[in-house]
Design a protein around this motif. Structure first.
Motif, PDB file in Angstrom:
ATOM      1  N   VAL A  95      38.325  38.216  31.849  1.00  7.35           N
ATOM      2  CA  VAL A  95      37.806  39.288  30.999  1.00  7.35           C
ATOM      3  C   VAL A  95      36.863  40.139  31.844  1.00  7.35           C
ATOM      4  O   VAL A  95      35.978  39.596  32.524  1.00  7.35           O
ATOM      5  CB  VAL A  95      37.079  38.728  29.766  1.00  7.35           C
ATOM      6  N   VAL A  96      37.092  41.447  31.842  1.00  2.72           N
ATOM      7  CA  VAL A  96      36.229  42.366  32.597  1.00  2.72           C
ATOM      8  C   VAL A  96      35.623  43.374  31.618  1.00  2.72           C
ATOM      9  O   VAL A  96      36.265  43.750  30.621  1.00  2.72           O
ATOM     10  CB  VAL A  96      37.021  43.093  33.712  1.00  2.72           C
ATOM     11  N   ASP A  97      34.381  43.792  31.890  1.00  3.86           N
ATOM     12  CA  ASP A  97      33.685  44.630  30.904  1.00  3.86           C
ATOM     13  C   ASP A  97      33.869  46.121  31.193  1.00  3.86           C
ATOM     14  O   ASP A  97      32.912  46.889  31.319  1.00  3.86           O
ATOM     15  CB  ASP A  97      32.208  44.242  30.770  1.00  3.86           C
ATOM     16  N   VAL A  98      35.116  46.498  31.294  1.00  2.00           N
ATOM     17  CA  VAL A  98      35.488  47.921  31.352  1.00  2.00           C
ATOM     18  C   VAL A  98      36.599  48.140  30.329  1.00  2.00           C
ATOM     19  O   VAL A  98      37.359  47.214  30.026  1.00  2.00           O
ATOM     20  CB  VAL A  98      35.942  48.338  32.775  1.00  2.00           C
ATOM     21  N   LEU A 152      38.311  47.380  41.431  1.00  4.94           N
ATOM     22  CA  LEU A 152      38.716  48.242  40.311  1.00  4.94           C
ATOM     23  C   LEU A 152      37.553  48.381  39.317  1.00  4.94           C
ATOM     24  O   LEU A 152      37.199  49.498  38.906  1.00  4.94           O
ATOM     25  CB  LEU A 152      39.960  47.641  39.633  1.00  4.94           C
ATOM     26  N   VAL A 153      36.963  47.237  38.948  1.00  5.54           N
ATOM     27  CA  VAL A 153      35.868  47.254  37.967  1.00  5.54           C
ATOM     28  C   VAL A 153      34.691  48.052  38.518  1.00  5.54           C
ATOM     29  O   VAL A 153      34.102  48.894  37.816  1.00  5.54           O
ATOM     30  CB  VAL A 153      35.450  45.817  37.605  1.00  5.54           C
ATOM     31  N   ALA A 154      34.359  47.826  39.791  1.00  2.00           N
ATOM     32  CA  ALA A 154      33.231  48.544  40.401  1.00  2.00           C
ATOM     33  C   ALA A 154      33.474  50.054  40.386  1.00  2.00           C
ATOM     34  O   ALA A 154      32.551  50.834  40.105  1.00  2.00           O
ATOM     35  CB  ALA A 154      33.015  48.043  41.829  1.00  2.00           C
ATOM     36  N   MET A 155      34.725  50.456  40.683  1.00  3.49           N
ATOM     37  CA  MET A 155      35.054  51.879  40.668  1.00  3.49           C
ATOM     38  C   MET A 155      34.860  52.448  39.255  1.00  3.49           C
ATOM     39  O   MET A 155      34.259  53.525  39.087  1.00  3.49           O
ATOM     40  CB  MET A 155      36.513  52.082  41.116  1.00  3.49           C
ATOM     41  N   LEU A 156      35.340  51.746  38.249  1.00  2.86           N
ATOM     42  CA  LEU A 156      35.235  52.262  36.881  1.00  2.86           C
ATOM     43  C   LEU A 156      33.779  52.315  36.419  1.00  2.86           C
ATOM     44  O   LEU A 156      33.382  53.229  35.678  1.00  2.86           O
ATOM     45  CB  LEU A 156      36.082  51.424  35.928  1.00  2.86           C
ATOM     46  N   LYS A 157      32.963  51.345  36.858  1.00  2.45           N
ATOM     47  CA  LYS A 157      31.570  51.326  36.425  1.00  2.45           C
ATOM     48  C   LYS A 157      30.775  52.476  37.045  1.00  2.45           C
ATOM     49  O   LYS A 157      29.791  52.940  36.473  1.00  2.45           O
ATOM     50  CB  LYS A 157      30.918  49.988  36.778  1.00  2.45           C
ATOM     51  N   LYS A 158      31.234  52.941  38.208  1.00  2.28           N
ATOM     52  CA  LYS A 158      30.569  54.092  38.824  1.00  2.28           C
ATOM     53  C   LYS A 158      30.901  55.381  38.089  1.00  2.28           C
ATOM     54  O   LYS A 158      30.245  56.405  38.269  1.00  2.28           O
ATOM     55  CB  LYS A 158      31.013  54.224  40.299  1.00  2.28           C
TER      56      LYS A 158
END
Lengths: 181, 181
Positions: free
Chosen positions: B22-25, B173-179
């Motif tokens: 589970v990822v928070d994006v 991927l998650v880091a990119m979306l969080k930015k």
């Protein structure tokens, strides 16, 4: 057997085989003959070969399995999976993937036994309504296209009598439908 | 990197690899990151490798092509095609078929060079909404499953670091979306 024309969707003449014909049976029945095991088995293999078992799970990744039997009684199972299904219009399957889209093992290399299908292909059957001269009922434009991995597989398929074999099978399909289901 | 659990859809432990997290994006953004070349290239390959080119034709039989580049500048093209697309929910592709569902040539046998992907697989990414504790916004349950032709291909993929590699890529991927896009 009526004359065949190459299909318009033929992608690469070195790698692909195909034909297109108009047959005077309704498109909806041709679709059923391709997608219901009990209606596929009687025509799918040119006589005196026969299909003695068939399994069809009509969804992307679903199994398409037939067992062909030679006149001498030897059985040849073929297994693949469906790739694309547009009901009544388009059916695409391959023998390069097993059910669940699993790639076939590379160990399945060509052998000297020409009675088994050991090359990989993806086949597409496209159906469209077509006018039949002298008839008020619509017939079906039937277009079969088979794409191969390489020229060797394409040539092997052609040498096995692809066009004649699939043409005879289509004649058997039409004859079955004309007798009535 | 959070703990991973094996996905429920894992078909055969000898032939398949996979994980579920589970990822928070939001699911819609994860989908875009998988299906738009400009959003796929930044995260798809664990750094210091990179993706220097990508082509996505999001339809069954459409091309999925990436070119990966090593830190030394050597390029490795990968080409396959999409098999199943359920927008926002499921993306399935394989490297066993080329665009137009054409089977790959059997000549592509495994080599000793472990830096190239020479085994065949079909990969599935499934996305579902998931609650995130302490957040009012929904996250995404991300499930990756990769099915192989045989145990050798599965083991080769595992030895290349499938789970770590795909996990690091997901982190990227998650880091990119969080930015923010």
């Amino acid at each position: 057997m009526t004359a065949m024309n190459p299909p318009p969707t033929l992608l690469n003449p070195l790698l692909d085989l195909g034909f297109s014909r108009v047959v005077d049976v309704p498109r909806a029945l041709v679709w059923r003959a391709w997608t219901e095991p009990a209606l596929l088995m009687p025509w799918f293999c040119p006589k005196p070969w026969s299909v003695v078992d068939a399994e069809i799970d009509l969804r992307p990744g679903g199994v398409f399995r037939t067992t062909m039997q030679s006149p001498e009684g030897q059985q040849f199972p073929n297994s693949g999976c469906f790739l694309e299904i547009v009901p009544g219009q388009k059916l695409v399957w391959t023998n390069a993937l097993l059910p669940g889209f699993r790639p076939i093992a590379i160990a399945a290399l060509p052998t000297a036994d020409s009675s088994t299908v050991d090359f990989k292909f993806t086949a597409s059957i496209e159906l469209a309504d077509a006018a039949i001269s002298g008839s008020s009922q619509l017939g079906t434009r039937y277009t079969a296209t088979v794409v191969h991995a390489d020229a060797a597989g394409c040539q092997q398929h052609a040498a096995m009598g692809f066009e004649q074999g699939w043409g005879i099978a289509l004649d058997q399909l039409v004859a079955m439908l004309k007798k009535g289901l």
